[in-house]
Write a protein that holds these residues in place. Sequence first.
Motif, short mmCIF file in Angstrom:
data_model
loop_
_atom_site.label_atom_id
_atom_site.label_comp_id
_atom_site.label_asym_id
_atom_site.label_seq_id
_atom_site.Cartn_x
_atom_site.Cartn_y
_atom_site.Cartn_z
N GLU A 155 -15.63 89.63 15.11
CA GLU A 155 -16.14 90.37 16.27
C GLU A 155 -15.54 89.85 17.56
OE1 GLU A 155 -20.31 90.17 18.60
OE2 GLU A 155 -20.50 90.81 16.51
N ASP A 187 -11.68 90.68 17.55
CA ASP A 187 -11.48 92.11 17.80
C ASP A 187 -11.78 92.47 19.26
OD1 ASP A 187 -10.74 92.56 15.20
OD2 ASP A 187 -12.60 93.56 14.60
N ARG A 234 -4.02 94.83 15.29
CA ARG A 234 -4.23 94.75 16.74
C ARG A 234 -4.19 93.29 17.20
NH1 ARG A 234 -9.08 97.62 17.48
NH2 ARG A 234 -10.27 95.67 17.63
N PHE A 235 -4.75 92.38 16.39
CA PHE A 235 -4.72 90.96 16.75
C PHE A 235 -3.29 90.45 16.74
CE2 PHE A 235 -5.46 86.40 16.23
CZ PHE A 235 -6.47 86.19 17.15
N GLY A 244 -7.79 95.89 12.52
CA GLY A 244 -8.16 94.73 13.33
C GLY A 244 -7.09 93.66 13.28
N SER A 280 -8.71 91.26 21.31
CA SER A 280 -7.45 91.94 20.99
C SER A 280 -7.45 93.40 21.45
CB SER A 280 -7.17 91.88 19.49
OG SER A 280 -8.11 92.64 18.75
N GLY A 281 -8.64 93.94 21.65
CA GLY A 281 -8.73 95.31 22.11
C GLY A 281 -8.67 95.48 23.61
N TRP A 314 -11.88 91.60 7.08
CA TRP A 314 -11.23 91.94 8.35
C TRP A 314 -10.36 93.16 8.13
CZ3 TRP A 314 -7.77 88.00 11.54
CH2 TRP A 314 -7.69 88.44 12.88
#
Length: 402
Positions: free
Chosen positions: A137, A140, A186-187, A183, A143-144, A179
Amino acid sequence: MVTAVLTALVGGCLAWPGSSATAAAAPATKAAAPVEAAAPTSFTHPGVGVSAGQLSFVRDKVKAGAQPWKSAYDQMMGSKYASLTRTAKPRAVVECGSYSNPNIGCTDEREDAIAAYTLSLAWYITQDERYAKKSIEIMDAWSGVIKDHTNSNAPLQTGWAGSSWPKAAEIIRYTYDGWSSSGVDRFEAMLRTVYLPKTINGSQSNGNWELTMLEAAVGISVFLEDKNSYDKAVDKYRARVPAYVYLASDGALPKTTPGSGLDTRDKIIGYWQGQSTFVDGLTQETCRDFTHTGYGISSIAHFAETARIQGQDLYPEIKDRLRHALGFQAKYELGEAPPSWLCGGKVNRGLGPVTEVGFNALHNRMGIAMANTQTLTERGRPQGTNNLFVAWETLTHANNPN
């Protein structure tokens, strides 16, 4: 008890008044050309800071209630970083000035990264997936959102947070199956575009800057399986470590890094905080303060530990500098009065929880006698976190044979 948060440092080189002792005049010493690095053919995961074998060793010790691991685990689990109610505080731009002024998201980012790592360790040890989900969490959330770091401390801030993120991500990605691929992607993109560009090229500021940045860069390279960046980080590390820790074999003056501009005796002495007598284990920041010195020593050990896990053992290459750096600082951290030639007869102590990784590698695995470092390490157990990028190393590395 978690170590109090340390003040972020100001950029650049801070010269201290020279000591009463002086070295004979000598031409500036330049570092040898870096040795060509060699990324592993196949990266090992989890493999940033801690390996699967090390993690399993820790879990077994905690389950058995063995010390010092159980007390270190209890310390970690009692910290704010292990909280399952933590709410991440991501922002698009983290702005960090000298001495954390301004501090716009700097503390939030560093502490969220440490929390993600803490929760990943909690997940592995307990196998309670609530901790893995909370770590995800947090990762994410950042990274967003995050796009950049700005202001004078941006490179260092990126290094601090960027040292913790891949440690967390490695454990979660390779020991937990929850995960999402989106996710993870994006990370990876966050590390590749926001963190790696600001850390991989290093810094000519005080040496702890570049060492922390390179620690982040090598960890990120492992997570991304980026062989070119891994090689570049190792090359820079091999040049920076000899320019940060002095050995008598270096000659009359410390080594320098390519591009440093330190081409005269006076410039080198100024960069070494005005210190003009050089002995084994003195670091470029010893006469600044032990806190920043601890950052540099810690990153030297962290980098070597990650490389070792990846099959490239740098410890034989840097062992003399690391053991002398730890021992020299430990002697004065334990209370010995400094001589008049050292930093004008006064040192600013506060090394921090930074000795476990290097001590375990050199003393326990390589059999090197390190009396002062051993005393300091064992006295400080369990070593917690400096709230910047060092966390829970008694738990992960104390007497860990793997």
